[in-house]
Design a protein around this motif. Sequence first.
Motif, short mmCIF file in Angstrom:
data_model
loop_
_atom_site.label_atom_id
_atom_site.label_comp_id
_atom_site.label_asym_id
_atom_site.label_seq_id
_atom_site.Cartn_x
_atom_site.Cartn_y
_atom_site.Cartn_z
N GLN A 1 7.47 34.78 -61.97
CA GLN A 1 6.71 35.37 -63.07
C GLN A 1 6.83 34.48 -64.31
OE1 GLN A 1 8.04 39.28 -64.15
NE2 GLN A 1 6.53 39.51 -65.78
N VAL A 2 5.69 34.09 -64.85
CA VAL A 2 5.68 33.23 -66.03
C VAL A 2 5.92 34.08 -67.27
CG1 VAL A 2 4.31 31.66 -67.42
CG2 VAL A 2 4.13 31.60 -64.93
N GLN A 3 6.82 33.59 -68.12
CA GLN A 3 7.10 34.29 -69.39
C GLN A 3 7.21 33.30 -70.51
OE1 GLN A 3 10.66 36.80 -68.60
NE2 GLN A 3 9.37 38.51 -69.20
N LEU A 4 6.66 33.68 -71.66
CA LEU A 4 6.86 32.95 -72.90
C LEU A 4 7.54 33.91 -73.86
CD1 LEU A 4 3.35 31.27 -73.38
CD2 LEU A 4 5.36 30.31 -72.26
N VAL A 5 8.69 33.51 -74.38
CA VAL A 5 9.46 34.40 -75.23
C VAL A 5 9.68 33.74 -76.58
CG1 VAL A 5 11.61 35.68 -75.52
CG2 VAL A 5 10.60 35.42 -73.23
N GLU A 6 9.10 34.35 -77.62
CA GLU A 6 9.25 33.84 -78.98
C GLU A 6 10.52 34.40 -79.62
OE1 GLU A 6 4.71 34.74 -78.58
OE2 GLU A 6 6.61 35.70 -78.08
N SER A 7 11.07 33.63 -80.54
CA SER A 7 12.22 34.08 -81.32
C SER A 7 12.19 33.36 -82.66
CB SER A 7 13.53 33.80 -80.59
OG SER A 7 13.69 32.42 -80.36
N GLY A 8 12.99 33.87 -83.60
CA GLY A 8 13.11 33.20 -84.89
C GLY A 8 12.36 33.86 -86.04
N GLY A 9 11.60 34.89 -85.74
CA GLY A 9 10.90 35.58 -86.81
C GLY A 9 11.84 36.39 -87.68
N GLY A 10 11.29 36.92 -88.79
CA GLY A 10 12.11 37.73 -89.67
C GLY A 10 11.49 37.85 -91.04
N LEU A 11 12.31 38.31 -91.98
CA LEU A 11 11.89 38.47 -93.36
C LEU A 11 12.38 37.28 -94.18
CD1 LEU A 11 10.80 40.21 -95.73
CD2 LEU A 11 13.08 41.28 -95.83
N GLN B 1 4.96 37.59 -76.30
CA GLN B 1 4.81 38.95 -76.79
C GLN B 1 4.71 39.03 -78.30
OE1 GLN B 1 7.68 37.56 -76.16
NE2 GLN B 1 8.94 38.13 -77.92
N GLY B 2 5.01 37.92 -78.98
CA GLY B 2 4.89 37.86 -80.42
C GLY B 2 6.20 38.11 -81.15
N THR B 3 6.31 37.52 -82.33
CA THR B 3 7.46 37.74 -83.20
C THR B 3 6.95 37.93 -84.63
OG1 THR B 3 9.63 36.88 -83.89
CG2 THR B 3 7.88 35.26 -83.61
N GLN B 4 7.51 38.92 -85.31
CA GLN B 4 7.03 39.27 -86.65
C GLN B 4 7.61 38.33 -87.69
OE1 GLN B 4 4.89 41.93 -87.75
NE2 GLN B 4 5.03 40.81 -89.69
N VAL B 5 6.74 37.84 -88.55
CA VAL B 5 7.15 37.05 -89.72
C VAL B 5 6.63 37.78 -90.96
CG1 VAL B 5 6.83 34.91 -90.99
CG2 VAL B 5 7.19 34.85 -88.52
N GLY C 1 10.28 30.13 -98.84
CA GLY C 1 11.32 29.91 -97.85
C GLY C 1 10.80 29.29 -96.56
N SER C 2 11.72 29.15 -95.60
CA SER C 2 11.39 28.51 -94.32
C SER C 2 11.89 29.35 -93.16
CB SER C 2 12.06 27.13 -94.24
OG SER C 2 11.59 26.27 -95.26
N LEU C 3 11.21 29.20 -92.04
CA LEU C 3 11.62 29.77 -90.78
C LEU C 3 11.27 28.80 -89.67
CD1 LEU C 3 10.48 33.53 -90.86
CD2 LEU C 3 12.83 32.71 -90.83
N ARG C 4 12.03 28.87 -88.58
CA ARG C 4 11.71 28.07 -87.41
C ARG C 4 11.56 29.00 -86.22
NH1 ARG C 4 15.26 24.09 -83.62
NH2 ARG C 4 13.69 22.50 -83.18
N LEU C 5 10.35 29.03 -85.68
CA LEU C 5 10.09 29.84 -84.50
C LEU C 5 10.30 28.99 -83.24
CD1 LEU C 5 6.82 31.70 -85.55
CD2 LEU C 5 9.20 32.30 -86.02
N SER C 6 10.80 29.63 -82.21
CA SER C 6 10.96 28.98 -80.91
C SER C 6 10.20 29.79 -79.87
CB SER C 6 12.43 28.91 -80.51
OG SER C 6 13.18 28.16 -81.42
N CYS C 7 9.73 29.12 -78.84
CA CYS C 7 9.06 29.77 -77.73
C CYS C 7 9.56 29.13 -76.45
CB CYS C 7 7.56 29.64 -77.86
SG CYS C 7 6.64 30.22 -76.41
N ALA C 8 10.36 29.88 -75.71
CA ALA C 8 10.93 29.38 -74.47
C ALA C 8 10.11 29.87 -73.29
CB ALA C 8 12.37 29.84 -74.33
N ALA C 9 9.69 28.95 -72.44
CA ALA C 9 8.90 29.29 -71.26
C ALA C 9 9.79 29.33 -70.03
CB ALA C 9 7.79 28.28 -71.07
#
Length: 125
Positions: free
Chosen positions: A1-11, A117-121, A16-24
């Motif tokens: 099963q193929v999955q893409l999982v985002e991380s790194g979002g936030g307030l 699935q998305g990550t909130q920024v 400011g800066s943020l770094r999002l990652s997406c691991a497949a």
Amino acid sequence: QVQLVESGGGLVQPGGSLRLSCAASGRTFSTDAMGWFRQAPGKEREFIASINWIGRSTYYADSVKGRFTISRDIAKNTVYLQMNSLKPEDTAVYYCAARSGGSSIAMTKGEYAYWGQGTQVTVSS
């Protein structure tokens, strides 16, 4: 099963800066282009950035050009989005996407076969 999982979002505060990652997982995307999109409440999902299969070609939406940088680590099957000088209007759910059988950059949703699935920024003081 193929999955893409985002991380790194936030307030984050404006400027400011943020770094999002997406691991497949589930398959390798080493020969496919990948991209980032975002969707704010009440708006359509919009293109942000794309990177080609080997990471040597990138393309950005005008709204983020000069502030966001897309990159990828082929060995880790991961794509990143470095976001600097964030503005309140950057507030959205951010999605990564991967093409299937497409090595060149792409700017439309229909060109991508897999989505995370998305990550909130949220950018707010």
